[in-house]
Design a protein around this motif. Structure first.
Motif, PDB file in Angstrom:
ATOM      1  N   THR A   1       0.712  -0.960   0.260  1.00 21.58           N
ATOM      2  CA  THR A   1       0.215  -0.282   0.040  1.00 21.58           C
ATOM      3  C   THR A   1       1.091   1.650   0.005  1.00 21.58           C
TER       4      THR A   1
ATOM      5  N   CYS B   1      -0.658  -6.085   1.712  1.00 20.18           N
ATOM      6  CA  CYS B   1      -2.317  -6.436   1.486  1.00 20.18           C
ATOM      7  C   CYS B   1      -2.952  -7.571   0.527  1.00 20.18           C
TER       8      CYS B   1
ATOM      9  N   VAL C   1      -5.272  -9.124  -1.435  1.00 19.92           N
ATOM     10  CA  VAL C   1      -6.704  -9.235  -1.995  1.00 19.92           C
ATOM     11  C   VAL C   1      -7.147  -9.881  -2.540  1.00 19.92           C
TER      12      VAL C   1
ATOM     13  N   ARG D   1      -9.842 -11.749  -4.612  1.00 25.19           N
ATOM     14  CA  ARG D   1     -11.415 -11.709  -5.540  1.00 25.19           C
ATOM     15  C   ARG D   1     -11.879 -12.713  -6.094  1.00 25.19           C
TER      16      ARG D   1
ATOM     17  N   SER E   1     -14.637  -8.399  -3.074  1.00 34.14           N
ATOM     18  CA  SER E   1     -13.154  -8.023  -3.791  1.00 34.14           C
ATOM     19  C   SER E   1     -13.694  -8.291  -2.299  1.00 34.14           C
TER      20      SER E   1
ATOM     21  N   GLN F   1      -9.718  -7.331   1.369  1.00 34.67           N
ATOM     22  CA  GLN F   1      -8.285  -6.986   1.808  1.00 34.67           C
ATOM     23  C   GLN F   1      -8.451  -7.365   2.500  1.00 34.67           C
ATOM     24  N   HIS F   2      -7.230  -8.103   2.704  1.00 33.48           N
ATOM     25  CA  HIS F   2      -6.564  -7.768   4.600  1.00 33.48           C
ATOM     26  C   HIS F   2      -5.031  -6.929   4.953  1.00 33.48           C
ATOM     27  N   SER F   3      -5.036  -6.393   5.622  1.00 31.64           N
ATOM     28  CA  SER F   3      -4.082  -5.425   5.736  1.00 31.64           C
ATOM     29  C   SER F   3      -2.731  -6.205   7.123  1.00 31.64           C
TER      30      SER F   3
END
Length: 92
Positions: A30, A36, A38, A40, A50, A52-54
């Motif tokens: 990022t 991150c 992602v 989908r 989708s 997102q995991h940070s």
């Protein structure tokens, strides 16, 4: 900074059940220096959904990437036609 590119596109098709699904994973950096993951998924030919995991650590993101890959492979997902032709995402 990500040490290695992580991208995956897999599909699950079953014409008898009218099933044509895709699942895509990628690990990206990022603007704020976080990592991150992602995810989908959806019907092939659509944009799908989708999430997102940070993460602060690339290793954690890779761990979740591998865990999700194993789960999807057990459910019958295999490399899709887009992955075999060099594209990491479905059209649509």
């Amino acid at each position: 900074m990500i040490a290695q590119q992580y991208r995956l596109y897999i599909e699950r098709r079953d014409p008898g059940r009218n099933m044509a699904r895709f699942y895509a994973l990628s690990i990206e950096g990022t603007l704020f220096g976080q990592i991150c993951l992602v995810r989908r998924w959806g019907r092939i030919g659509t944009r799908g959904r989708s999430i997102q995991h940070s993460f602060d650590d690339e290793g954690e993101a890779v761990g979740l990437f591998m865990q999700l890959l194993r789960a999807k492979r057990m459910r019958g997902y295999r490399l899709g036609s887009a992955a075999r032709h060099g594209s990491a995402a479905p059209s649509g």
